[in-house]
Design a protein around this motif. Sequence first.
Motif, PDB file in Angstrom:
ATOM      1  N   SER A 146       0.835  -1.207   0.000  1.00  0.00           N
ATOM      2  CA  SER A 146       0.000   0.000   0.000  1.00  0.00           C
ATOM      3  C   SER A 146       0.864   1.250   0.000  1.00  0.00           C
ATOM      4  O   SER A 146       0.551   2.238  -0.675  1.00  0.00           O
ATOM      5  N   ASP A 147       1.962   1.209   0.746  1.00  0.00           N
ATOM      6  CA  ASP A 147       2.875   2.349   0.790  1.00  0.00           C
ATOM      7  C   ASP A 147       3.533   2.583  -0.568  1.00  0.00           C
ATOM      8  O   ASP A 147       3.683   3.721  -1.008  1.00  0.00           O
ATOM      9  N   ILE A 148       3.915   1.503  -1.245  1.00  0.00           N
ATOM     10  CA  ILE A 148       4.512   1.619  -2.583  1.00  0.00           C
ATOM     11  C   ILE A 148       3.543   2.305  -3.531  1.00  0.00           C
ATOM     12  O   ILE A 148       3.902   3.238  -4.251  1.00  0.00           O
ATOM     13  N   VAL A 149       2.312   1.827  -3.550  1.00  0.00           N
ATOM     14  CA  VAL A 149       1.298   2.377  -4.455  1.00  0.00           C
ATOM     15  C   VAL A 149       1.130   3.874  -4.210  1.00  0.00           C
ATOM     16  O   VAL A 149       1.123   4.678  -5.142  1.00  0.00           O
ATOM     17  N   GLU A 150       1.027   4.239  -2.941  1.00  0.00           N
ATOM     18  CA  GLU A 150       0.862   5.658  -2.602  1.00  0.00           C
ATOM     19  C   GLU A 150       2.085   6.474  -3.015  1.00  0.00           C
ATOM     20  O   GLU A 150       1.954   7.552  -3.602  1.00  0.00           O
ATOM     21  N   GLN A 151       3.289   5.964  -2.729  1.00  0.00           N
ATOM     22  CA  GLN A 151       4.506   6.693  -3.095  1.00  0.00           C
ATOM     23  C   GLN A 151       4.652   6.856  -4.601  1.00  0.00           C
ATOM     24  O   GLN A 151       5.268   7.809  -5.061  1.00  0.00           O
TER      25      GLN A 151
END
Length: 132
Positions: free
Chosen positions: A34-39
């Motif tokens: 989820s953090d990757i997608v947001e970044q």
Amino acid sequence: MSHSFPVRVFYEDTDMAGIVYYANYLRYIERARSDIVEQMGVDQRAMRDEDLVFVITRVEADYLGSGRFGDRLEVRTTHHGKGATRWIFDQEVLRGEEVIFRAKVTAVCMTTAGKPTRLPAKLRSMLADPAE
């Protein structure tokens, strides 16, 4: 592409022996994805409004060690596109330099009705292998 995500093991993450409950590793790697997608600037709410979602279709997991209450762990992730619809993640959970969990996760872009569809063009471009 590579990504690092810190995780702290709380009491609620553990069993009676103070060891991370096995299903919580899946939660840790989900948070990292989820953090990757947001970044990457991918707005999943906007995608959903356009009738697109990511669905996990496969997880291969190896439990190699045990996290414990109070540990500071790290989720390391590499990821790439595979074809027009799939996003592949290779993830490891580490305590220091020791790999205690490893997983390969396949996400597929689908319509909200469950039909596989192409990844958004912007994301396909970001995931494209420059050697291709």
